[in-house]
Design an enzyme around this catalytic site. Structure first.
Site, mmCIF file in Angstrom:
data_model
loop_
_atom_site.group_PDB
_atom_site.id
_atom_site.type_symbol
_atom_site.label_atom_id
_atom_site.label_comp_id
_atom_site.label_asym_id
_atom_site.label_seq_id
_atom_site.Cartn_x
_atom_site.Cartn_y
_atom_site.Cartn_z
ATOM 1 N N GLN A 9 25.979 8.861 12.584
ATOM 2 C CA GLN A 9 25.303 8.151 13.670
ATOM 3 C C GLN A 9 24.755 6.785 13.253
ATOM 4 O O GLN A 9 24.301 6.016 14.111
ATOM 5 C CB GLN A 9 24.194 9.030 14.267
ATOM 6 C CG GLN A 9 24.763 10.252 14.973
ATOM 7 C CD GLN A 9 23.851 10.794 16.046
ATOM 8 O OE1 GLN A 9 23.401 10.071 16.928
ATOM 9 N NE2 GLN A 9 23.577 12.080 15.979
ATOM 10 N N ALA A 34 -1.708 -9.701 14.970
ATOM 11 C CA ALA A 34 -0.812 -10.592 15.717
ATOM 12 C C ALA A 34 0.218 -9.770 16.486
ATOM 13 O O ALA A 34 0.689 -8.738 16.002
ATOM 14 C CB ALA A 34 -0.110 -11.554 14.765
ATOM 15 N N ARG A 85 -3.040 -15.488 -2.255
ATOM 16 C CA ARG A 85 -2.219 -15.168 -1.081
ATOM 17 C C ARG A 85 -2.764 -15.979 0.091
ATOM 18 O O ARG A 85 -3.831 -15.700 0.630
ATOM 19 C CB ARG A 85 -2.287 -13.672 -0.803
ATOM 20 C CG ARG A 85 -1.364 -13.178 0.286
ATOM 21 C CD ARG A 85 0.060 -12.975 -0.203
ATOM 22 N NE ARG A 85 0.812 -12.224 0.790
ATOM 23 C CZ ARG A 85 0.963 -10.910 0.779
ATOM 24 N NH1 ARG A 85 0.410 -10.195 -0.191
ATOM 25 N NH2 ARG A 85 1.660 -10.309 1.712
ATOM 26 N N HIS A 143 0.871 -1.177 0.000
ATOM 27 C CA HIS A 143 0.000 0.000 0.000
ATOM 28 C C HIS A 143 0.908 1.227 0.000
ATOM 29 O O HIS A 143 1.627 1.469 0.961
ATOM 30 C CB HIS A 143 -0.890 0.016 1.232
ATOM 31 C CG HIS A 143 -1.744 -1.201 1.379
ATOM 32 N ND1 HIS A 143 -2.761 -1.495 0.507
ATOM 33 C CD2 HIS A 143 -1.719 -2.206 2.275
ATOM 34 C CE1 HIS A 143 -3.330 -2.639 0.869
ATOM 35 N NE2 HIS A 143 -2.712 -3.090 1.930
ATOM 36 N N GLN A 154 9.849 3.206 8.504
ATOM 37 C CA GLN A 154 9.613 4.609 8.812
ATOM 38 C C GLN A 154 8.896 5.380 7.708
ATOM 39 O O GLN A 154 7.995 6.165 7.993
ATOM 40 C CB GLN A 154 10.945 5.291 9.146
ATOM 41 C CG GLN A 154 11.507 4.893 10.493
ATOM 42 C CD GLN A 154 12.852 5.526 10.789
ATOM 43 O OE1 GLN A 154 13.850 4.858 10.917
ATOM 44 N NE2 GLN A 154 12.885 6.830 10.878
ATOM 45 N N TYR A 194 -7.308 -10.603 6.430
ATOM 46 C CA TYR A 194 -8.337 -9.914 5.657
ATOM 47 C C TYR A 194 -9.545 -10.837 5.420
ATOM 48 O O TYR A 194 -9.612 -11.949 5.937
ATOM 49 C CB TYR A 194 -7.736 -9.407 4.347
ATOM 50 C CG TYR A 194 -6.801 -8.221 4.522
ATOM 51 C CD1 TYR A 194 -7.275 -6.992 4.973
ATOM 52 C CD2 TYR A 194 -5.435 -8.330 4.246
ATOM 53 C CE1 TYR A 194 -6.428 -5.908 5.136
ATOM 54 C CE2 TYR A 194 -4.581 -7.246 4.405
ATOM 55 C CZ TYR A 194 -5.084 -6.036 4.857
ATOM 56 O OH TYR A 194 -4.234 -4.973 5.017
ATOM 57 N N GLU A 215 -3.165 -12.488 5.972
ATOM 58 C CA GLU A 215 -2.954 -11.313 6.820
ATOM 59 C C GLU A 215 -4.178 -10.894 7.614
ATOM 60 O O GLU A 215 -4.263 -9.778 8.111
ATOM 61 C CB GLU A 215 -2.442 -10.130 5.986
ATOM 62 C CG GLU A 215 -0.937 -10.012 5.969
ATOM 63 C CD GLU A 215 -0.248 -10.927 4.969
ATOM 64 O OE1 GLU A 215 0.979 -10.856 4.874
ATOM 65 O OE2 GLU A 215 -0.913 -11.736 4.293
ATOM 66 N N CYS A 229 13.085 -0.593 8.245
ATOM 67 C CA CYS A 229 12.833 0.357 9.336
ATOM 68 C C CYS A 229 11.361 0.705 9.476
ATOM 69 O O CYS A 229 10.931 1.160 10.550
ATOM 70 C CB CYS A 229 13.659 1.621 9.118
ATOM 71 S SG CYS A 229 13.187 2.565 7.641
ATOM 72 N N HIS A 232 -2.556 -8.999 10.800
ATOM 73 C CA HIS A 232 -2.131 -7.654 11.197
ATOM 74 C C HIS A 232 -2.299 -7.422 12.704
ATOM 75 O O HIS A 232 -1.606 -6.588 13.274
ATOM 76 C CB HIS A 232 -2.906 -6.598 10.415
ATOM 77 C CG HIS A 232 -2.463 -6.468 8.994
ATOM 78 N ND1 HIS A 232 -1.137 -6.438 8.627
ATOM 79 C CD2 HIS A 232 -3.167 -6.350 7.837
ATOM 80 C CE1 HIS A 232 -1.045 -6.308 7.312
ATOM 81 N NE2 HIS A 232 -2.256 -6.261 6.807
ATOM 82 N N LYS A 234 2.628 8.234 27.474
ATOM 83 C CA LYS A 234 3.116 6.861 27.493
ATOM 84 C C LYS A 234 4.556 6.802 27.003
ATOM 85 O O LYS A 234 4.925 7.466 26.031
ATOM 86 C CB LYS A 234 2.225 5.991 26.605
ATOM 87 C CG LYS A 234 2.617 4.520 26.578
ATOM 88 C CD LYS A 234 1.561 3.670 25.856
ATOM 89 C CE LYS A 234 1.489 4.011 24.382
ATOM 90 N NZ LYS A 234 0.583 3.080 23.648
#
Length: 584
Positions: A412, A255, A215, A28, A340, A167, A165, A338, A253, A567
């Site tokens: 870094q 899990a 799938r 997606h 991200q 769905y 997954e 990652c 998803h 949190k």
């Protein structure tokens, strides 16, 4: 002689042949929702030019109730067909093949009109689904089949029917979500009726010379999921119903076991797919955390699958396969898993991209083209920003010199790669090193730059990074207080009891580093499975170990402190933060 004979071997499907064994798995990206079909087409065409064997689009809804969220892309009108034809023409012109994924989200749909086998709300969606009656189920089947017919009309080479997954089709398979007592529920023969019927009718509608990928959830990783015998039974029935290929799905998803984050070992679930090999006569694809040609080749050579699925690695480098074919695998920009800029962006309602490759999904906007006049460019700072700027400038034809006062490139990243579970960052730095050599970029390390050093350059790029904020806490100058930099670079050693001030990304990384001694479980699959409670689905339903997660004993006692009242770890990645919190 190819370095990757298994990965680069063609795959004969009977009515068509794939040029190699690499599938670009469905992702997606949010591109289809932009309605900029030239942009969408270019994203896929660039990967086709990169020689991937077959691609699958992001999930396309067959109807409103099955769409992942309001406004998500669907294939329901003639206008939709015409728009998608822009994609398929561009991909075919580039020499590629592409399938459209048909995704019915069921109770995962982020909208009030969602439907499911039973009215059980998903833990990851705020909307309780409506339970389908017989007519409602028939409508969903008909809509999925019609969606496949439209995909063929739009020029796709096939479809992938999403049955994993967690769905819609997956929801019918397991008692976790299917509490029905009619012919669509109860015994497994009834629960698997829907996916079989969908594949059978789709094959009847599209004909024999059209790829149908199914799938299949190989391991659900949720309570009351499928058994191994049920997975094999379904695979065999799906083959009989007319599927061309079975693609591996790993985990729902919802899990609470990571499956694609960077801390998951490479090819961590290939062994699950291997258990299906020989049980069906059609090709089987394995997936999850396969991110280099070497890993792909090893998986295929070991007989784990007939093909490998690489999704996010194709965001990191559209030329993944082409570079492997040319013997330039060291120049493949690595997927570091990652999450991200890909998954976090997706779940945040943004267009996906890639931390390693910002051009991903922005191919029509970020165009790297040769310059008319080469200039001398100095880049001050050899961290990821400076290195990326230097590489891009050199690719455009400029003469580039990088300066850094450190003794090695990477900035870094060299701290991040010391953290257990972030081993992929080693390869990221290695890739920068390969690209610098390939582009003949001059590097001056151990160099403190002054203005006089930069007089001979036409342009200067400042990429000197950041310095840690000084918290100004009384007593911070005592001998028992050190910077995270010194802990991660090994110039300081922590005692048995440690307080970490700050609970953001660096605080979590440092804490993870402190509680580990010895090898990371990311480098030891059996230990990683024990840590997260993953078992052989042939022995334990759904692949969940009965004893649950068995984390290793912490090497130190760590206390995390933060000034905020929110949190701990709230600002961590949307799709990975829970993993770090659970681990600690």
């Amino acid at each position: 002689m190819s370095h990757y004979p298994h990965m680069l071997a063609p795959l004969d499907l009977g009515f068509t042949t794939l040029k190699n064994r690499v599938l670009m798995g469905s992702m997606h990206t949010g591109l289809e929702e932009t309605k900029d079909w030239n942009r969408v087409a270019e994203f896929y065409a660039e990967r086709a030019r990169g020689e991937v064997g077959l691609m699958v689009t992001g999930g396309i809804g067959p109807n409103l109730e099955g769409s992942v969220l309001p406004g998500a892309s669907m294939m329901v009108t003639q206008e939709d067909i015409d728009n998608h034809a822009v994609i398929t023409r561009r991909v075919h012109e580039a020499g590629g093949k592409i399938c459209m994924q048909i995704l019915h989200a069921g109770r995962y749909a982020y909208g009030p009109k969602c439907v499911a086998p039973s009215p059980i709300k998903s833990p990851i969606s705020p909307f309780p689904p409506a339970e389908l009656d017989e007519d409602g189920i028939e409508k969903q089947i008909a809509d999925i089949v019609a969606c496949a017919e439209r995909a063929r009309e739009a020029g796709y080479d096939g479809v992938e029917i999403m049955g994993s997954e967690g769905y819609f089709l997956n929801q019918f398979l397991v008692t976790h979500t299917n509490k029905r007592t009619d012919r669509w529920g109860g015994a497994y023969e009834n629960r698997m009726r829907l996916p079989i019927e969908v594949v059978r009718r789709t094959r009847e509608a599209v004909g024999e010379d059209f790829i149908i990928i199914y799938r299949l959830s190989m391991i659900d990783l949720i309570p009351n999921g499928s058994t191994y015998d049920e997975v094999v039974q379904l695979a065999q029935e799906i083959e009989k119903a007319g599927a061309t290929i079975i693609n591996t799905g790993i985990g729902w998803h919802e899990a609470r076991i990571p499956t694609i984050a960077t801390s998951v070992p490479r090819a961590a679930f290939a062994w699950v797919t291997k258990k299906l090999m020989g049980k069906v006569g059609i090709p089987v694809i394995t997936s999850n955390r396969i991110n280099t040609p070497e890993v792909a080749e090893e998986v295929l050579a070991d007989g784990c699958a007939d093909m490998v699925s690489l999704a996010r690695p194709m965001l990191a480098d559209a030329d993944f396969v082409a570079k492997a074919m040319a013997g330039k695998s060291d120049r493949i920009a690595p997927c570091i898993a990652c999450n991200q800029a890909c998954l976090d962006h997706t779940f945040g309602g943004k267009i996906s991209s890639c931390l390693v490759n910002p051009r991903a999904c922005h191919e029509t906007e970020l165009r790297i083209e040769p310059v008319g006049t080469a200039r001398a460019i100095a880049v001050v700072g050899a961290g990821p920003a400076g290195l990326s700027a230097a590489i891009t400038a050199a690719q455009r034809g400029h003469r580039v010199t990088i300066f850094d006062r450190a003794q090695e490139i990477g900035g870094q990243l060299n701290l991040a790669k010391q953290v257990a579970g972030k081993e992929e960052f080693w390869g990221f730095v290695d890739w920068y090193r390969s690209m610098i050599a390939d582009l003949d970029i001059e590097v001056k390390l151990n160099t403190e730059v002054s203005a006089n050093d930069l007089d001979d350059y036409d342009e200067v790029i400042i990429a000197t990074g950041v310095v840690p904020r000084d918290p100004q806490i009384p007593g911070q100058n005592r001998d028992n207080v050190v910077s995270y930099v010194n802990i991660l670079d090994g110039t300081a050693t922590a005692g048995r009891r440690v307080a970490v001030i700050g609970a953001g990304g660096i605080g979590f990384d440092v804490s993870e580093h402190l509680v580990h001694d010895g090898d990371s479980t990311t480098l030891n699959l059996p230990e990683w499975m024990r840590e997260w409670g993953v078992a052989d689905p042939a022995e334990h339903r759904s692949g969940l170990a009965p004893e649950g997660p068995q984390p290793h004993a912490p090497a130190r006692e760590v206390t995390m402190l933060q000034r905020k009242t929110s949190k701990v770890g709230k600002g961590l990645g949307k799709t990975t933060g829970w993993i770090h919190r659970a681990s600690l």
